[in-house]
Design an enzyme around this catalytic site. Structure first.
Site, PDB file in Angstrom:
ATOM      1  N   SER A 180       0.844  -1.193   0.000  1.00 63.29           N
ATOM      2  CA  SER A 180       0.000   0.000   0.000  1.00 63.29           C
ATOM      3  C   SER A 180       0.885   1.251   0.000  1.00 63.29           C
ATOM      4  CB  SER A 180      -0.922  -0.001   1.226  1.00 63.29           C
ATOM      5  OG  SER A 180      -0.158   0.020   2.419  1.00 63.29           O
ATOM      6  N   TYR A 181       0.255   2.433  -0.041  1.00 60.30           N
ATOM      7  CA  TYR A 181       1.000   3.693  -0.138  1.00 60.30           C
ATOM      8  C   TYR A 181       1.979   3.819   1.025  1.00 60.30           C
ATOM      9  CZ  TYR A 181       1.848   8.643  -1.083  1.00 60.30           C
ATOM     10  OH  TYR A 181       2.439   9.833  -1.386  1.00 60.30           O
ATOM     11  N   PRO A 182       3.288   4.044   0.749  1.00 59.57           N
ATOM     12  CA  PRO A 182       4.302   3.966   1.822  1.00 59.57           C
ATOM     13  C   PRO A 182       4.514   5.239   2.622  1.00 59.57           C
ATOM     14  CG  PRO A 182       5.382   4.252  -0.292  1.00 59.57           C
ATOM     15  CD  PRO A 182       3.902   4.212  -0.579  1.00 59.57           C
ATOM     16  N   ARG A 183       3.828   6.305   2.281  1.00 57.44           N
ATOM     17  CA  ARG A 183       4.003   7.549   3.053  1.00 57.44           C
ATOM     18  C   ARG A 183       2.776   7.756   3.944  1.00 57.44           C
ATOM     19  NH1 ARG A 183       8.197  10.669   0.879  1.00 57.44           N
ATOM     20  NH2 ARG A 183       8.825  10.101  -1.245  1.00 57.44           N
ATOM     21  N   HIS A 243      -3.308   8.048   5.314  1.00 52.31           N
ATOM     22  CA  HIS A 243      -3.425   6.787   4.572  1.00 52.31           C
ATOM     23  C   HIS A 243      -3.369   5.633   5.556  1.00 52.31           C
ATOM     24  CE1 HIS A 243      -2.806   8.822   0.684  1.00 52.31           C
ATOM     25  NE2 HIS A 243      -1.930   9.568   1.341  1.00 52.31           N
TER      26      HIS A 243
END
Length: 578
Positions: free
Chosen positions: A51-54, A103
Site C-alpha cells: 500500500s502507499y508507503p508515506r 493513509h
C-alpha cells in the site's frame, strides 16, 4: 534460596507499520539508508506489492479487509503455515494505534517471491509482510520467574523467562525471548554451591555517534520534518558532506558539519535547534485542521526567516572566523599566546584580520578588539572563568586595556555587552575591573568613565572606556593607585601617587600624596588632556558608568561646561587647561 515467585507476562505485538518505523527498521536491521529505503518502497507501491508507503497512521480502519490481505500470503513458503493457522483459528484485531487521517498503515497488497523482487526489494517486502502478519497474531506470553537468595548477609535477585505461547514472535523471531534467559528449577530452602566470585573494574565511555534509526526517532520526537521529508533531510546532510555514514549506519559529523553547527550557534542558535522548525510544523498542522489562517502563517513565517537571514548576513564574520581556522592554514600559522580557561592549553593568536584567539583543543574561537596590538597580560587570569588576560593597545600615544577573551565574547553580567574589556567590567572585586580602577566620569562623553591604565607607568594615564579621551598625569611617578575613598566635592575616586624622591614634583620634596585628580590644587600642573591617536572601532556604548564617582552636575543642555559651578569636576579640569 529464600523465595521463588512466578508470574505470567505478555509481550505485545507491534502496532501497524507507518513510514517512520519502516525507515527505522530499514536502517537498523536491513542496512538501508532512509532515502534508498523510501525509493524501494515507492517502487513496490507502484508495482502493486504494498500500500502507499508515506503514512503517519498506525491504526487500521474498521472496514479494512485484513483477512483478504492475509489470504494473499497463504502460499508463500516462508510464512504459509503461520498464515493458514491464523486463518483457521481466527485473526486478532490489530492494536489501536494513531490515526493521522492520511493513509492506512503500510500493508502487503499481493503475494511476491524473492525471484520477482530480488535483493533489497525482497528484503524490504519481507519485513513489511512479516510485520503485517505479526499485527494480527497473538501476543507473546511467557512465565517470569524471580528467585531471591542470600550469600552470607548479602541478598541477591535473578530473573528468568520461559515462553509459554510464542504468538507473533514466530513470524518475527528477532523479537523472541532467548533461551539463555530461562532459570533452573528450584524451591525455597534449596542450597547451591558458589562457583565463582569476580570483582570487575570498568569505566564509562562516551556515547557513540547517532545511528540513522536513532536520528529518525529524534527527528520524529522533536517534530523535524514529516514522514515524507525525513529521508530527504538525512540524504541532504550526507550529500553535502556534513556527515559520513560509518559502519552500523552511524552518522559521523565531518569537520565541515561541526564548524557549520558551531557557526550557527555563535550567530543564531535557533537555526540549528529543533524548536523553530518544530514550531513551523505545528503551524502547518493547525492549517490542516482549519485552526489557523494559511496566509497569516505564511506571512509570519516568512517574516521570521527574513529577519534571521538579514541578521545572519550582518554577523557572517563569525562564521568566516570558524571556517578560516578550520579549513585554512591560519590556525597553523598562529602563535601560542594565552591559556584557555576550559582546557588550560595555549590558544593561538591569529593576527590576520579579523585577529582572534583559537583553542584547537576545545575548537573555540574568540574575537578580539581590532586595529591594535595584543600581548599576554602578566599571565594574570580572570577570576570568573580562569582564562589568561591579554592586553590590547593602540600604541604609546593611544589607549590600552586588559581583557578576558571569554568575557569579551560572552559578557558575564547583565549590564555588559559583547566587546567590552576589563575597563568596562562591573566585577565588584577584580583588580582589573572598572569597579577598582574607575576614577570619574569622562570630561567629554555622557556615559564614559575615565579608567586608570595600570600598565602605562612611568608615563601614567587614564582613558575613557567609551570615547577616545586620554588624560596624562603624574609622569615619572613610581606608583599610582586608585583609592577606595572619594572626593567630597565631585565624588570622583581619590588617587594615591608615590614619586621617587629625585623626581618628585610635589611641594616640599614630598614623595607621596593622595587627592582628587580634578579638584586637588597639588595635582593642578600634573594633569594633561589628550585624544587617543587611534580609536578602537569595536568599542561599544553601554551602562558601564561608575555610579557615585565623578558624575557631572553642571552640564548645560548644549553640552558646554559651566565654570560657575566649582563643584563640577569637568569645570575644574577645564580651568586647569586654561
Amino acid at each position: 534460596v529464600e523465595s521463588v515467585s512466578k508470574k505470567e507476562k505478555v509481550k505485545q505485538r507491534p502496532l501497524a507499520l507507518n513510514t517512520v518505523e519502516m525507515l527505522r527498521v530499514a536502517s537498523a536491521a536491513l542496512g538501508m539508508g532512509p532515502q534508498h529505503a523510501m525509493q524501494i518502497a515507492e517502487r513496490l507501491y507502484t508495482q502493486g506489492y504494498i500500500s502507499y508507503p508515506r503514512t503517519e497512521t498506525t491504526h487500521y480502519p474498521e472496514n479494512f479487509d485484513l483477512k483478504g490481505c492475509l489470504r494473499q500470503q497463504a502460499n508463500n513458503p516462508y510464512w504459509a503455515e503461520t498464515v493458514k493457522a491464523l486463518l483457521s483459528e481466527g485473526i486478532n484485531r490489530p492494536r489501536k494505534g494513531h490515526d493521522a487521517g492520511d493513509h492506512p498503515p503500510i500493508t502487503p497488497m499481493r503475494a511476491a517471491t524473492e525471484a520477482e523482487l530480488g535483493g533489497d526489494g525482497w528484503r524490504l517486502y519481507e519485513y513489511i509482510t512479516r510485520h503485517f502478519i505479526a499485527t494480527v497474531s497473538a501476543d507473546c506470553k511467557y512465565l517470569q520467574t524471580t528467585i531471591s537468595f542470600s550469600i552470607g548477609p548479602e541478598r541477591f535477585t535473578c530473573v528468568g523467562k520461559v515462553v509459554t505461547s510464542p504468538g507473533f514472535t514466530e513470524i518475527m523471531p528477532w523479537h523472541s525471548i532467548p533461551l539463555e534467559e530461562s532459570l533452573p528449577h528450584c524451591e525455597k530452602g534449596d542450597l547451591f554451591p558458589i562457583g565463582e566470585i569476580k570483582l570487575l573494574e570498568k569505566q564509562t565511555s562516551p556515547p557513540d555517534y547517532l545511528t540513522e534509526a536513532e536520528l529518525i526517532t529524534l527527528m520524529e520526537k522533536h517534530g523535524i520534518g514529516t514522514d515524507a521529508s525525513i529521508p530527504v533531510h538525512i540524504n541532504n546532510i550526507c550529500q553535502r558532506n556534513y556527515v559520513t555514514v560509518e559502519s552500523g549506519r552511524r552518522l559521523k559529523p565531518t569537520n565541515l558539519g561541526i564548524v557549520l553547527v558551531h557557526g550557527y550557534y555563535k550567530i543564531d542558535a535557533e537555526l540549528v535547534l529543533p524548536t523553530i522548525r518544530s514550531a513551523v510544523e505545528k503551524q502547518l498542522n493547525l492549517i490542516a485542521l482549519g485552526k489557523a489562517n494559511y496566509h497569516q502563517v505564511l506571512e509570519h513565517t516568512l517574516d521570521i526567516f527574513k529577519r534571521k537571514f538579514h541578521y545572519f548576513v550582518d554577523s557572517i564574520a563569525g562564521m568566516d572566523e570558524l571556517m578560516e581556522v578550520s579549513f585554512s592554514p591560519l590556525a597553523a600559522t598562529g602563535k601560542p599566546l594565552s591559556r584557555c580557561g576550559k582546557c588550560h592549553r595555549f590558544m593561538k593568536y591569529i593576527q590576520a584580520k579579523p585577529s582572534r584567539l583559537h583553542c584547537s583543543h576545545c575548537d573555540d574561537t574568540y574575537s578580539l578588539p581590532q586595529n591594535g596590538t595584543i600581548k599576554l597580560y602578566k599571565e594574570l587570569r580572570c577570576p570568573l572563568d580562569d582564562f589568561e588576560l591579554v592586553l590590547w593597545s593602540s600604541g604609546s600615544r593611544g589607549k590600552s586595556y586588559p581583557l578576558c577573551p571569554y568575557c569579551y565574547n560572552h559578557p558575564p553580567f547583565r549590564d555588559m555587552k559583547k566587546g567590552m574589556g576589563c575597563n568596562e567590567c562591573t566585577h565588584p572585586t577584580c583588580q582589573h575591573s572598572l569597579s577598582m580602577l574607575g576614577i570619574g566620569q569622562c570630561v567629554e562623553c555622557e556615559n564614559g568613565v575615565l579608567v586608570l591604565d595600570s600598565t602605562s607607568g612611568p608615563k601614567w594615564k587614564m582613558a575613557c572606556n567609551k570615547c577616545n579621551v586620554i588624560v596624562h598625569f603624574f609622569e615619572n611617578a613610581h606608583k599610582v593607585r586608585v583609592s577606595p575613598e572619594t572626593c567630597d566635592l565631585c565624588e570622583a575616586a581619590l588617587v594615591d601617587v608615590d614619586f621617587n624622591k629625585a623626581k618628585s614634583p610635589l611641594p616640599g620634596d614630598e614623595t607621596q600624596h593622595s587627592g582628587c585628580v580634578f579638584c586637588d590644587p597639588v595635582f593642578q600642573d600634573l594633569v594633561e588632556l589628550k585624544h587617543a591617536a587611534m580609536r578602537h572601532p569595536m568599542h561599544r556604548g553601554g551602562q558601564g558608568k561608575r555610579q557615585g564617582r565623578g558624575r557631572g552636575k553642571g552640564r548645560r543642555p548644549g553640552g558646554r561646561l559651566n565654570p560657575k559651578k566649582p563643584k563640577d569636576k569637568m569645570a575644574a579640569l577645564a580651568a586647569y587647561f586654561v
